[in-house]
Each structure stands twice: as structure tokens, then as C-alpha cells.
Design a protein around this motif. Structure first.
Motif, PDB file in Angstrom:
ATOM      1  N   ASP A 445       0.835  -1.212   0.000  1.00  0.00           N
ATOM      2  CA  ASP A 445       0.000   0.000   0.000  1.00  0.00           C
ATOM      3  C   ASP A 445       0.868   1.260   0.000  1.00  0.00           C
ATOM      4  N   GLY A 446       2.075   1.172   0.616  1.00  0.00           N
ATOM      5  CA  GLY A 446       2.980   2.317   0.561  1.00  0.00           C
ATOM      6  C   GLY A 446       3.371   2.629  -0.882  1.00  0.00           C
ATOM      7  N   LEU A 476      -1.238  -5.262  -1.190  1.00  0.00           N
ATOM      8  CA  LEU A 476      -1.174  -5.780   0.185  1.00  0.00           C
ATOM      9  C   LEU A 476      -1.476  -4.608   1.106  1.00  0.00           C
ATOM     10  N   ASN A 478      -1.884  -3.226   4.302  1.00  0.00           N
ATOM     11  CA  ASN A 478      -1.596  -3.485   5.721  1.00  0.00           C
ATOM     12  C   ASN A 478      -1.413  -2.192   6.518  1.00  0.00           C
ATOM     13  N   ASP A 480       0.825  -0.162   6.647  1.00  0.00           N
ATOM     14  CA  ASP A 480       2.129  -0.189   7.305  1.00  0.00           C
ATOM     15  C   ASP A 480       3.223  -0.246   6.239  1.00  0.00           C
ATOM     16  N   LEU A 481       4.365   0.351   6.547  1.00  0.00           N
ATOM     17  CA  LEU A 481       5.550   0.158   5.695  1.00  0.00           C
ATOM     18  C   LEU A 481       6.235  -1.105   6.216  1.00  0.00           C
ATOM     19  N   ASN A 482       5.606  -2.221   5.933  1.00  0.00           N
ATOM     20  CA  ASN A 482       5.844  -3.444   6.682  1.00  0.00           C
ATOM     21  C   ASN A 482       7.262  -4.002   6.551  1.00  0.00           C
ATOM     22  N   LEU A 503       0.571   4.040   7.637  1.00  0.00           N
ATOM     23  CA  LEU A 503       0.161   4.659   6.372  1.00  0.00           C
ATOM     24  C   LEU A 503      -1.296   5.085   6.473  1.00  0.00           C
TER      25      LEU A 503
HETATM   26 MG   LIG Z   1       2.276  -1.712   3.468  1.00  0.00          MG
END
Ligand SMILES: [Mg+2]
Ligand SMILES: Cc1ncc(C[n+]2csc(CCOP(=O)(O)OP(=O)(O)O)c2C)c(N)n1
Length: 599
Positions: A445-446, A476, A478, A480-482, A503
């Protein structure tokens, strides 16, 4: 006869076989845009593809080069447009792709006058296009500048840059006259067949024949040598690990293929490298030496087309500079067939166990979706001509480990630069290169928020031109910058914190629908299979917006003591998601065990 310098430039590109350009307009290239328009009106090529941002145009040109093996071309205006190209060009440079960047510049009459949009472009491009960057100053130069920029890009597999001041673009074209101080060039480049000397091949064969436990590492350079590589692997009873850019050299359905190598790689690849006594590297400069044998453990042979990239990752006994296919073909008659033994059997057992583990891990419940399950369920559904792309982020882990690729497919990511945001523009470049092939980009998503959402508008604009509309973007989601979250935990022992890693929430499926594409939101594991089926039979491009659990750990193939310590420290220091991720991490490491961890 072409009427001006820009008309000539377009015609010469066509003579070089360039079918399309990826670009973004600006008045620094108005003359070239006019010429392209005239060429298109007359039904000629090159076709032009307008991106949302010059960096994306460079990614598209890079992907086009990756998937066709031909010159990728991008075009940008002077100043800001040229600056925007850089990251995409570095991506091409680091993955060794031939990309020609054509950029505008302030008029010759203004250069050096601190003029608007005047940037020192030769200096700006001097690193990324160091093999060739030049500014055209007269019409008579144009022919040799195009010819050299194109040929050097192809021969050196690197970006080159041609800078064209805006006033020159509209000057009448003049061919170089037959006199002193002129240059006379021609089009065309055919790669030579590069073969090491016989003596070198014999030395390599001796080492490979003497080895009892041979490991092969194959990379992007081996992509054109799949049959030869498999043949050699069988003669030597070797296991084959793959660098990420060589993901489809040999299919993951072959029992002695151990899958990806490295931090995103597999345990059987790790075991293969740790236990081998002989290492054969073909077309890869995979950088992480800790995933290769220890110095002195194995005797080594490397094959690479580029002498600058040979013998730099492991102290090799024989370095063969040559084309992978031709070199392997020349080696084959010198190799003795080894009998099947415990080494091969052990590799195959390891591979079998690994795939079972991947399936088990993909079934571990998560909140709401375990990202591995998306990839596990995709594998059997992948059409045999699929193109799969991963962005930089956790998707690269699952792409590297969980996906079963077959050799008829193609796959890529930003290997050397590992830049975020290449996924969707790469997919667009791939669709232009191969409109009939279903193309799937797996993107975080980032990365969607960085570039992907904007480039979906480019998809919206062009997808009807592709014949087969199947461009699928798996997001994906999430929040988050996973990948970095996990790197902080495992490498530095730092805690995740919201201000750095969170995010903004977004519904990517709704966005896709809003712009006329299809959006499928996946929030339950049972919906994964039907989502892939719907996307792979869709009559338009699809965004699968999968809400995935950021606490599922992208575990390295083996966990080192340092990593476990760092990981533990991040828990002790109060990571803001420790309740979820510790539980997931333990379930992934010790399936079946579900500890009670304080939230
Ligand atoms: Mg992400
Ligand atoms: C242009 C660029 N900026 C930053 C990074 C560092 N980086 C690598 S992966 C990553 C996180 C990606 O997040 P997302 O796209 O949401 O994917 P996720 O890991 O969450 O699945 C970051 C910030 C990078 N590789 N490239």
C-alpha cells in the motif's frame, strides 16, 4: 527528407527498431513532441505512451527493455522532467537494462545564463548514464549522437542520455557533410557470441567434474540459457538456487530447484550453499556473501558476460567471461555425468519439505488475511504465459518464497536498486511489450500511495489498446511500511512506531471502481481464491485490495543469533504491535504452538 532535427530524431529511432516511447511532455521538448505527432499522423511509429510522472516513464522503459530485450526509450522535458527520470534510470542501470533517455534542455542561446529550467544536465546524468551522455549542439551531430547512445545502451546494457536543447529541436536537419570534423555512423547492433578460451573451459570442467556436492546459482544472465542450465544441473547432480532476477530460469516445479536465495530466499537454498563443495554461478551478481559458501569451503566457477561483474562475490577458481548459453554449451561436452547420490536426494527432500512448510505457513490464521495465502493460492492459478512483478516491500518476500513459478512465465522486480513504486509502471511497460500476456503486479500500500495509484490512471487510459485486458494489481493493504517495520525489528532491534511506519488508510478497490477499472476487496481468507479467479477472467484490469495482517513475519530462511537478539530487544523496548507480531512470529517458527503473549 525529414524537415527538422526532431523529425530526423524520430525517424532514426524507428530505424533503430524503437516502436514506442514512454514520456511526459513539457516545453523543453515541444519540438520533439511536434515531430512525434507528425510521425503518428502519417501512421508511422514510434508510438508514445504518456505516463503520470517521468520516473514512471523510465520504469516503463526499463520494464519494456526487460521483457523484450530491446532498447527502452523515455522522453522528458528539461529541468524538472529530467530530474524526475533519475530513479527509474538508476533502476535500469542497476538491473543492466538498455534504456535511452532523451531530455530537453534550455535553448543554446540561453545556456549558461542561469535561465529558467536550466540545469547542468550532463553533470546530473553523468553517474547514471556514465557510459554515454551528450548534448547535441548542431543538426549535423544528431545522427551520430542517436546512433552512439542507442548502440552503447544495447552493448553495455545500461542507460544512456541524449540532451537536446529546445532551439535545436526545430532547426532544419542537416546530414554531416563529407569533410573534416564530421562523424559518419550507421544503425544496428548485434550482440557478439562471447566465449571463453578452451583452456579456461577445461579448467572449469575439471573443477566441476571433481566436485561431489555441486551447487548452482542462476541469475538474470541465465534467462536465455534455461535448457543448457538444466542439462548441466543434471549432469552434475547439482541443486539450483535462483537470484530474484532469475526467478524463471528453471521452474519451481523441478524437484532439485531450491528457489530463491538470500534474505528473501528459502531454507533449501541456504542449505545448498552451506553444504556444497563446488559452486557454479551463472549470470548473477547476487550481493549478499553470507548466503554463499564460506571462503575456502567450495571451489568456484563463475560465468558472466560482464568482466566487471565477475569474481566479485566469492573468490572463484575460474572466471569465465562469456555468454551464458554459448559458454554452457561449450562446457557440456567436457563434463562427466555424475551418478545420482545422497547429495541430490537430500536437496530434493529439503525442497519437498520446504514446499510443505510454505503451505502450512500460508494456512496460519491471521487478522484478517495472512499475505502468504494470497501467493499460495495464486500459484496453481497462474496462466503459463503469466508475467509476475513484485514491488519493493513485503510482497517481494512472498513473491520470492511462496510463489511457484514455471519456466514459461516471466517475472521481475527492481533487483539492484530495490526501489519502491516500480510495480504498477513495470506492469504497464510489460503490457505494452506483451499485450496478450496476463500481467500481475504485487504491490504494497505504501508503493501504491507513492506511485501506483497515479499510474492506475495510465492503465485506465490505455488498457483497451492491449487486446487482453488482464492487468491485475494485488495490493497488500496493511496500513504499514511493513518490510521496513520488520527490518527495524530484526536488524536493529528497534521498535516500530506509528509516526514512522503507519500509512493513511485507503480503499484501493473503491478507487479502482471509481476510475472505471474493477476493484475486488478481499477481507476473508475464503475470498482469496474466488478473487484470483474473477481477476484472471475479468474483461478489464483489476485491483485486488487485500486487507492483510502486518504482524505476519517475513522470516529469513534461517534466523541468526543476532537477528533473534535484535527481535527480542524490539519486544522488550515496547514495540507498538508486539502483541500481534510475537504471536505470529512464534506460530511461523514453531507451527502449532500458540503462546499467550501480553499485548
Ligand atoms: Mg504496506
Ligand atoms: C523509493 C524508496 N523509498 C523507500 C524505500 C525503503 N523501503 C523499502 S520497503 C519499504 C516499505 C514498503 O511498504 P509497502 O509498500 O506498504 O509494502 P509492505 O512492506 O507494507 O508490504 C520501504 C519504505 C525504498 N526501497 N524505496
Amino acid at each position: 527528407m525529414p524537415s527538422n532535427v526532431s523529425d530526423y530524431l524520430c525517424r532514426r529511432l524507428v530505424e533503430w527498431g524503437v516502436t514506442r516511447l514512454f514520456w511526459y511532455p513539457g516545453d523543453g521538448i515541444n519540438g520533439i513532441l511536434g515531430a512525434l505527432n507528425r510521425a503518428n499522423r502519417d501512421g508511422k511509429k514510434p508510438q508514445f505512451v504518456q505516463s503520470r510522472h517521468e520516473e514512471m516513464a523510465a520504469f516503463m522503459a526499463c520494464a519494456h527493455a526487460k521483457f523484450t530485450g530491446t532498447l527502452g526509450v523515455c522522453l522528458a522535458t528539461s529541468g524538472p522532467g529530467a530530474i524526475h527520470l533519475l530513479n527509474g534510470l538508476y533502476d535500469a542501470k542497476m538491473d543492466h537494462q538498455p534504456v535511452l533517455a532523451i531530455v530537453g534542455q534550455a535553448a543554446r542561446t540561453a545556456l549558461g545564463g542561469d535561465y529558467q529550467q536550466e540545469v547542468d544536465l550532463p553533470t546530473l546524468f553523468k553517474d547514471v548514464a556514465h557510459e554515454y551522455v551528450h548534448t547535441a549542439m548542431s543538426p549535423e551531430q544528431m545522427r551520430h549522437l542517436v546512433d552512439r547512445a542507442a548502440r552503447i545502451a544495447l552493448a553495455e546494457r545500461t542507460p544512456t542520455c541524449l540532451i537536446v536543447p529546445k532551439d535545436l529541436q526545430e532547426e532544419p536537419y542537416e546530414a554531416p557533410p563529407h569533410k573534416h570534423d564530421t562523424v559518419h555512423t550507421s544503425v544496428g547492433y548485434a550482440a557478439p557470441r562471447l566465449l571463453p578460451a578452451d583452456e579456461q573451459l577445461r579448467r572449469a570442467a575439471e573443477i566441476l567434474n571433481a566436485g561431489e556436492r555441486v551447487a548452482i546459482l542462476a541469475g538474470a544472465g541465465a534467462l536465455g540459457a534455461a535448457a543448457e542450465l538444466e542439462y548441466v544441473a543434471n549432469l552434475l547432480q547439482a541443486g539450483v538456487a535462483k537470484a530474484l532476477l532469475g526467478r524463471t530460469v528453471i521452474g519451481d516445479d523441478v524437484p532439485f530447484v531450491t528457489g530463491s536465495i538470500g534474505l528473501l530466499g528459502t531454507k533449501p537454498s541456504w542449505d545448498l550453499m552451506m553444504d556444497c563443495d563446488t559452486l557454479l554461478v551463472v549470470g548473477s551478481s547476487f550481493p549478499y556473501s553470507e548466503f554463499l559458501p564460506k571462503e575456502g569451503q567450495a571451489r568456484g566457477v563463475q560465468i558472466d558476460i560482464d568482466p566487471r561483474l565477475i569474481g566479485i562475490r566469492y573468490p572463484m577458481d575460474v572466471n569465465l567471461v562469456g555468454d551464458a548459453r554459448a559458454t554452457l554449451r561449450a562446457l557440456i561436452p567436457m563434463l562427466r555425468e555424475k551418478p545420482r547420490g545422497e547429495w541430490r536426494a537430500k536437496i530434493e527432500r529439503g525442497v519437498g519439505e520446504w514446499w510443505k512448510l510454505m503451505e502450512e505457513r500460508s494456512r496460519i490464521p491471521a487478522k484478517p488475511i495472512n499475505p502468504q495465502r494470497l501467493f499460495w493460492e495464486l500459484s496453481p492459478r497462474l496462466p503459463s504465459d503469466a508475467i509476475v512483478i513484485a514491488d519493493s516491500g513485503s510482497s517481494a518476500n512472498w513473491f520470492a518464497r511462496d510463489l511457484k513459478m514455471r519456466s514459461t512465465m516471466s517475472a521481475t522486480l527492481s533487483g539492484g536498486l530495490a526501489t519502491m513504486g516500480c510495480g504498477v509502471p513495470y506492469a504497464i511497460g510489460a503490457k505494452f511489450a506483451h499485450p496478450a500476456r496476463p500481467t500481475i503486479a504485487c504491490v504494497g500500500d505504501g508503493a501504491m500511495q507513492m506511485n501506483g495509484m497515479a499510474e492506475l490512471l495510465t492503465v485506465k487510459r490505455y488498457w483497451r489498446d492491449w487486446g487482453d485486458p488482464r492487468l491485475i494489481v494485488l495490493v497488500l493493504n496493511n496500513s504499514d511500511l511493513n518490510q521496513v517495520t520488520w527490518e527495524m525489528r530484526a536488524m536493529a532491534g528497534d521498535t516500530r512506531y506509528e509516526a514512522s511506519q503507519d500509512l493513511p488508510a485507503m480503499n484501493y478497490a473503491a478507487y479502482a471502481e471509481e476510475i472505471g477499472l474493477r476493484g475486488i476487496r478481499v477481507e476473508r481468507p475464503e475470498a482469496i481464491g474466488p478473487a484470483w479467479d474473477a481477476a484472471l477472467t475479468s474483461d478489464r484490469p483489476v485491483v485486488i485490495d487485500a486487507v492483510v495482517d502486518p504482524d505476519v513475519p517475513p522470516l529469513p530462511p534461517h534466523i541468526t543469533l543476532d537477528q533473534s537478539k535484535a527481535f527480542l530487544m524490539s519486544v522488550l523496548r515496547g514495540d507498538d504491535r508486539r502483541g500481534g507480531f510475537v504471536k505470529q512470529a512464534i506460530e511461523h517458527m514453531f507451527p502449532g504452538l500458540s503462546p499467550k503473549v501480553p499485548a
